[in-house]
Design a protein around this motif. Structure first.
Motif, PDB file in Angstrom:
ATOM      1  N   ASP A 124       0.814  -1.219   0.000  1.00 23.42           N
ATOM      2  CA  ASP A 124       0.000   0.000   0.000  1.00 23.42           C
ATOM      3  C   ASP A 124       0.847   1.270   0.000  1.00 23.42           C
ATOM      4  O   ASP A 124       0.485   2.266  -0.611  1.00 23.42           O
ATOM      5  CB  ASP A 124      -0.939   0.024   1.212  1.00 23.42           C
ATOM      6  CG  ASP A 124      -1.998  -1.064   1.125  1.00 23.42           C
ATOM      7  OD1 ASP A 124      -2.206  -1.627   0.024  1.00 23.42           O
ATOM      8  OD2 ASP A 124      -2.614  -1.377   2.174  1.00 23.42           O
ATOM      9  N   ASN A 125       1.978   1.228   0.700  1.00 19.78           N
ATOM     10  CA  ASN A 125       2.824   2.420   0.827  1.00 19.78           C
ATOM     11  C   ASN A 125       3.995   2.445  -0.153  1.00 19.78           C
ATOM     12  O   ASN A 125       4.757   3.417  -0.170  1.00 19.78           O
ATOM     13  CB  ASN A 125       3.344   2.530   2.263  1.00 19.78           C
ATOM     14  CG  ASN A 125       2.223   2.785   3.244  1.00 19.78           C
ATOM     15  OD1 ASN A 125       1.635   3.853   3.257  1.00 19.78           O
ATOM     16  ND2 ASN A 125       1.893   1.772   4.042  1.00 19.78           N
ATOM     17  N   ALA A 126       4.150   1.366  -0.916  1.00 19.91           N
ATOM     18  CA  ALA A 126       5.260   1.240  -1.869  1.00 19.91           C
ATOM     19  C   ALA A 126       6.606   1.518  -1.194  1.00 19.91           C
ATOM     20  O   ALA A 126       7.492   2.152  -1.757  1.00 19.91           O
ATOM     21  CB  ALA A 126       5.050   2.155  -3.075  1.00 19.91           C
ATOM     22  N   GLN A 127       6.752   1.017   0.028  1.00 23.25           N
ATOM     23  CA  GLN A 127       7.976   1.185   0.816  1.00 23.25           C
ATOM     24  C   GLN A 127       8.390  -0.175   1.388  1.00 23.25           C
ATOM     25  O   GLN A 127       7.534  -0.975   1.766  1.00 23.25           O
ATOM     26  CB  GLN A 127       7.733   2.140   1.992  1.00 23.25           C
ATOM     27  CG  GLN A 127       7.378   3.546   1.602  1.00 23.25           C
ATOM     28  CD  GLN A 127       8.584   4.286   1.072  1.00 23.25           C
ATOM     29  OE1 GLN A 127       9.714   4.013   1.460  1.00 23.25           O
ATOM     30  NE2 GLN A 127       8.342   5.206   0.153  1.00 23.25           N
ATOM     31  N   PRO A 128       9.689  -0.426   1.498  1.00 25.11           N
ATOM     32  CA  PRO A 128      10.130  -1.667   2.145  1.00 25.11           C
ATOM     33  C   PRO A 128       9.724  -1.685   3.623  1.00 25.11           C
ATOM     34  O   PRO A 128       9.636  -0.626   4.259  1.00 25.11           O
ATOM     35  CB  PRO A 128      11.650  -1.635   2.014  1.00 25.11           C
ATOM     36  CG  PRO A 128      11.945  -0.623   0.966  1.00 25.11           C
ATOM     37  CD  PRO A 128      10.810   0.349   0.973  1.00 25.11           C
ATOM     38  N   ALA A 129       9.481  -2.858   4.133  1.00 24.84           N
ATOM     39  CA  ALA A 129       9.142  -3.024   5.549  1.00 24.84           C
ATOM     40  C   ALA A 129       9.838  -4.277   6.062  1.00 24.84           C
ATOM     41  O   ALA A 129      10.276  -5.122   5.290  1.00 24.84           O
ATOM     42  CB  ALA A 129       7.625  -3.140   5.723  1.00 24.84           C
ATOM     43  N   GLY A 130       9.913  -4.374   7.386  1.00 23.95           N
ATOM     44  CA  GLY A 130      10.490  -5.567   7.993  1.00 23.95           C
ATOM     45  C   GLY A 130      11.967  -5.424   8.298  1.00 23.95           C
ATOM     46  O   GLY A 130      12.449  -4.342   8.654  1.00 23.95           O
ATOM     47  N   LEU A 131      12.682  -6.502   8.124  1.00 19.33           N
ATOM     48  CA  LEU A 131      14.097  -6.626   8.473  1.00 19.33           C
ATOM     49  C   LEU A 131      14.942  -5.479   7.910  1.00 19.33           C
ATOM     50  O   LEU A 131      14.885  -5.180   6.722  1.00 19.33           O
ATOM     51  CB  LEU A 131      14.611  -7.964   7.931  1.00 19.33           C
ATOM     52  CG  LEU A 131      16.008  -8.399   8.313  1.00 19.33           C
ATOM     53  CD1 LEU A 131      16.111  -8.627   9.815  1.00 19.33           C
ATOM     54  CD2 LEU A 131      16.383  -9.664   7.567  1.00 19.33           C
ATOM     55  N   PHE A 132      15.692  -4.810   8.792  1.00 18.00           N
ATOM     56  CA  PHE A 132      16.608  -3.710   8.454  1.00 18.00           C
ATOM     57  C   PHE A 132      15.904  -2.482   7.877  1.00 18.00           C
ATOM     58  O   PHE A 132      16.495  -1.745   7.092  1.00 18.00           O
ATOM     59  CB  PHE A 132      17.718  -4.168   7.508  1.00 18.00           C
ATOM     60  CG  PHE A 132      18.550  -5.283   8.048  1.00 18.00           C
ATOM     61  CD1 PHE A 132      19.158  -5.187   9.279  1.00 18.00           C
ATOM     62  CD2 PHE A 132      18.712  -6.452   7.321  1.00 18.00           C
ATOM     63  CE1 PHE A 132      19.930  -6.215   9.780  1.00 18.00           C
ATOM     64  CE2 PHE A 132      19.481  -7.495   7.812  1.00 18.00           C
ATOM     65  CZ  PHE A 132      20.082  -7.372   9.046  1.00 18.00           C
ATOM     66  N   THR A 133      14.649  -2.272   8.225  1.00 17.93           N
ATOM     67  CA  THR A 133      13.947  -1.057   7.816  1.00 17.93           C
ATOM     68  C   THR A 133      13.428  -0.358   9.069  1.00 17.93           C
ATOM     69  O   THR A 133      13.508  -0.901  10.168  1.00 17.93           O
ATOM     70  CB  THR A 133      12.754  -1.361   6.885  1.00 17.93           C
ATOM     71  OG1 THR A 133      11.762  -2.087   7.614  1.00 17.93           O
ATOM     72  CG2 THR A 133      13.189  -2.141   5.656  1.00 17.93           C
ATOM     73  N   ASP A 134      12.878   0.829   8.902  1.00 17.11           N
ATOM     74  CA  ASP A 134      12.309   1.562  10.030  1.00 17.11           C
ATOM     75  C   ASP A 134      10.903   1.087  10.378  1.00 17.11           C
ATOM     76  O   ASP A 134      10.396   1.382  11.445  1.00 17.11           O
ATOM     77  CB  ASP A 134      12.274   3.064   9.721  1.00 17.11           C
ATOM     78  CG  ASP A 134      13.672   3.653   9.597  1.00 17.11           C
ATOM     79  OD1 ASP A 134      14.598   3.086  10.205  1.00 17.11           O
ATOM     80  OD2 ASP A 134      13.833   4.661   8.888  1.00 17.11           O
ATOM     81  N   THR A 135      10.257   0.369   9.478  1.00 15.67           N
ATOM     82  CA  THR A 135       8.900  -0.115   9.698  1.00 15.67           C
ATOM     83  C   THR A 135       8.930  -1.613   9.988  1.00 15.67           C
ATOM     84  O   THR A 135       9.415  -2.390   9.168  1.00 15.67           O
ATOM     85  CB  THR A 135       8.041   0.135   8.437  1.00 15.67           C
ATOM     86  OG1 THR A 135       8.142   1.520   8.097  1.00 15.67           O
ATOM     87  CG2 THR A 135       6.601  -0.229   8.676  1.00 15.67           C
ATOM     88  N   LEU A 136       8.452  -2.007  11.148  1.00 15.11           N
ATOM     89  CA  LEU A 136       8.414  -3.411  11.556  1.00 15.11           C
ATOM     90  C   LEU A 136       9.800  -4.053  11.529  1.00 15.11           C
ATOM     91  O   LEU A 136       9.995  -5.142  11.001  1.00 15.11           O
ATOM     92  CB  LEU A 136       7.443  -4.201  10.679  1.00 15.11           C
ATOM     93  CG  LEU A 136       6.011  -3.685  10.645  1.00 15.11           C
ATOM     94  CD1 LEU A 136       5.229  -4.363   9.541  1.00 15.11           C
ATOM     95  CD2 LEU A 136       5.332  -3.875  11.991  1.00 15.11           C
ATOM     96  N   ALA A 137      10.750  -3.367  12.106  1.00 15.74           N
ATOM     97  CA  ALA A 137      12.150  -3.808  12.068  1.00 15.74           C
ATOM     98  C   ALA A 137      12.383  -5.139  12.771  1.00 15.74           C
ATOM     99  O   ALA A 137      13.368  -5.812  12.509  1.00 15.74           O
ATOM    100  CB  ALA A 137      13.048  -2.741  12.677  1.00 15.74           C
TER     101      ALA A 137
END
Length: 191
Positions: free
Chosen positions: A128-141
């Protein structure tokens, strides 16, 4: 007066000792040591550059093979299966590919062990946000997966979820750029 005979050995006196009897020999030793150290450093540098060139060649070859394999596929399921298999082999990782349905809700399209552990909510956020998420990101790290949106020129076509065997694979900038390139090619193939 008789001339002193020249000894038959070629070693510098005093023999079998580290004592230096002439300063000229000490200077020769220092020059030879410096030359040996310089040559050693140059050789190590060349060996390092050769290893880097080999890694780059391997990455270019795998990128070529990936693009070649995707170029002939027309069905979404075959693209998803090829993307998951190829990225799993290249990065030694568990991979799941999530593709949106008619309501733009992502769902796992490839079968495998990775599909069981994917956080669909995190994948939906990445889509939905066209942004990476999860491991090594600021979102859901705290996630064990990295969720990369498959952004194509028209819109986001899905999400690539990847869980590498070794987390440091994603910390190497060249590896991460290669993964981003694979994701871009996958998005174009899905479009």
């Amino acid at each position: 007066s008789a001339a002193s005979p020249i000894p038959a050995t070629s070693s510098v006196p005093p023999r079998w000792s580290f004592a230096v009897s002439d300063a000229q020999y000490l200077l020769t030793f220092a020059v030879m040591l410096a030359v040996a150290l310089i040559i050693g450093q140059l050789t190590a540098g060349l060996r390092y550059q050769a290893r880097i060139a080999s890694y780059r060649e391997e990455r270019a070859r795998s990128l070529y093979e990936f693009a070649r394999d995707l170029s002939s596929l027309l069905e979404t399921q075959r693209v998803v299966d090829t993307v998951a298999r190829f990225i799993a082999q290249t990065f030694r990782a568990d991979v799941a590919v999530l593709v949106p349905d008619d309501q733009d809700r992502v769902g796992v399209r490839n079968a495998g062990g990775a599909a069981l552990n994917v956080d669909v909510g995190a994948a939906q956020w990445a889509h939905d946000n066209a942004q990476p998420a999860g491991l090594f990101t600021d979102t859901l790290a705290g996630s064990v997966f990295l969720y990369l949106p498959l952004r194509a020129p028209m819109r986001t076509r899905g999400v690539l979820a990847i869980k590498p065997e070794s987390r440091r694979v994603l910390l190497v900038p060249e590896q991460r750029r290669q993964l981003d390139t694979f994701a871009a090619l996958a998005a174009i193939a899905l479009e």
